[in-house]
Design an enzyme around this catalytic site. Structure first.
Site, PDB file in Angstrom:
ATOM      1  N   SER A   1      70.406  97.525  10.675  1.00  0.00           N
ATOM      2  CA  SER A   1      70.918  97.137  11.996  1.00  0.00           C
ATOM      3  C   SER A   1      69.876  97.031  13.104  1.00  0.00           C
ATOM      4  O   SER A   1      70.214  96.597  14.208  1.00  0.00           O
ATOM      5  CB  SER A   1      72.012  98.107  12.437  1.00  0.00           C
TER       6      SER A   1
ATOM      7  N   SER B   1      76.785  99.544  17.215  1.00  0.00           N
ATOM      8  CA  SER B   1      76.280  98.762  16.084  1.00  0.00           C
ATOM      9  C   SER B   1      77.341  97.845  15.488  1.00  0.00           C
ATOM     10  O   SER B   1      77.416  97.654  14.266  1.00  0.00           O
ATOM     11  CB  SER B   1      75.719  99.693  14.991  1.00  0.00           C
TER      12      SER B   1
ATOM     13  N   LYS C   1      69.538  93.823  15.042  1.00  0.00           N
ATOM     14  CA  LYS C   1      70.301  93.502  16.248  1.00  0.00           C
ATOM     15  C   LYS C   1      69.438  93.497  17.509  1.00  0.00           C
ATOM     16  O   LYS C   1      69.868  92.980  18.552  1.00  0.00           O
ATOM     17  CB  LYS C   1      71.462  94.486  16.402  1.00  0.00           C
TER      18      LYS C   1
END
Length: 413
Positions: free
Chosen positions: A66, A121, A69
């Site tokens: 993640s 997230s 991102k």
């Protein structure tokens, strides 16, 4: 950056050492040994300079999870308005993994989606952002890759989705993620979002209070961000940042064996950086520097077109050298790198466009008055003004003498 940015012999370096000038107030501190990082790859950089002060397997390609991102967020900030209304698609609604439970057809502001993606997230938020900007996740991934290779200079990164879900072709390196994080942390909006600890969330299908998943914000003094991640393939990943005594550090760990180990490695790197290094402003924006004359008798002027910072080892007296091409090189224990580059100060030089002789050329080149300069033209007109009456008087006398001779000739005939 770091190991890859160590300078090799290039432009001639003039023997200018200004460490004593810019070094006043440089403090020493008790040394901390380099951390014994357990994660597969890790890096610690100083944010202003981008210099690496600790590296482990910085070029190894690994899955990011993640922390992908970070790229999605900064692209959304740069290519959309926070007030944009995003309509959630069926694809976004059905994303796997961590979500903020968006409903199909739900309309959410871009700003709210950014918070949902970076704090909680949310993979659904990441997909909604990507589809709003480029129509599909695949098209947005193309934008991400162009951005990483072009703007960031990250040559060992390839993304196939905006969230970091596992894919064999979705990879990065610690070096590349550090570059990306440094770029993103220069954006005030991004900094504000990733520093936010909690945020109320009210959606069509879910109402809650978002808690930032990044534990550094609560567990490490001076922490300012950024993002953590996890998948089975990637293991635990973490990009962290912190600031103390005017110095900002950014760390990256990839493929940690557990969440606890990821944070332990990050804290150890940050402790090492703050204990052993500091930054100093070498040249302020617009500050001028006159390089003394060399053995050829030539001096030159330089100016900083942007602030130039240097990171150095505490307890050392670093040397700052100015090269013949304006490169500013800092040398400190274990570090030697180009901290920035000065621009030559432009000096106006009168150049003659009309040449009478070779000697005039030589005089102009030596700094004398060119033949067609304004001073020469004024002097020439002054001389003509003084000579004109004498010339007229001479012509009148000549005409009178000629007329007298002609009259005599008529009388004699």
């Amino acid at each position: 950056m770091g190991q890859r940015a160590l300078l090799r012999a290039g432009a001639r370096v003039f023997a200018i050492v200004i460490g004593m000038t810019v070094g006043s107030g440089w403090a020493s501190a008790e040394s901390v040994q380099p951390p014994a990082v357990e994660s597969e790859a890790a890096i610690l950089i100083e944010q202003r300079t981008g210099e690496a002060i600790f590296v482990k397997n910085g070029d190894e390609r690994l899955y990011p999870a993640s922390i992908t991102k970070i790229a999605t967020a900064i692209l959304a900030i740069e290519h959309a308005s926070p007030d944009d209304i995003v309509t959630v698609s069926k694809t976004a609604r059905g994303e796997e993994g961590t979500r903020v439970y968006l409903a199909e057809g739900e309309q959410v502001t871009m700003e709210k989606l950014l918070y949902g993606m970076m704090l909680n997230s949310g993979n659904d938020a990441a997909t909604a952002i990507a589809e709003h900007i480029d129509g599909t996740k695949e098209k947005f991934a193309e934008r991400m890759n162009e951005f990483m290779s072009g703007d960031i200079g990250a040559d060992d990164t390839h993304f196939v989705n905006p969230s970091g879900l596992p894919d064999p072709d979705h990879y990065t390196t610690a070096y590349d993620m550090a570059k990306l994080a440094r770029y993103a942390m220069n954006n005030d909006t991004f900094r504000r979002i990733v520093a936010t600890r909690t945020m109320p969330w009210a959606g069509l299908e879910w109402t809650s209070t978002l808690q930032n998943h990044n534990r550094l914000l609560t567990d490490y003094p001076g922490a300012t961000g950024i993002k953590n991640g996890y998948t089975i393939a990637a293991g635990n990943t973490l990009v962290g940042s912190a600031e103390r005594d005017g110095m900002s550090l950014i760390g990256v760990v990839l493929k940690a064996g557990s969440k606890e180990k990821a944070y332990a490695d990050m804290k150890a790197m940050l402790d090492y950086g703050f204990a052993n290094f500091a930054v100093k402003l070498l040249f302020a924006d617009g500050e001028q520097y006159e390089r003394p004359a060399d053995e050829m008798g030539a001096a030159s002027g330089w100016v900083a077109s942007a602030p130039i910072w240097g990171v150095y080892s505490k307890g050392e007296q670093p040397q700052v050298e100015i090269a013949g091409d304006g490169a500013v090189t800092l040398s400190s224990a274990g570090l030697r790198y180009e901290a920035g580059r000065l621009s030559a100060v432009k000096k106006e030089v009168a150049i003659s466009s009309f040449t009478k002789s070779g000697s005039d050329n030589e005089k102009a080149a030596a700094g004398g008055q060119p033949a067609n300069s304004s001073g020469s033209r004024i002097a020439a007109w002054a001389c003509l003004a003084l000579l004109a009456p004498a010339a007229v008087f001479a012509v009148v006398r000549l005409r009178r003498r000629r007329d007298k001779n002609r009259a005599s000739e008529r009388c004699d005939g």
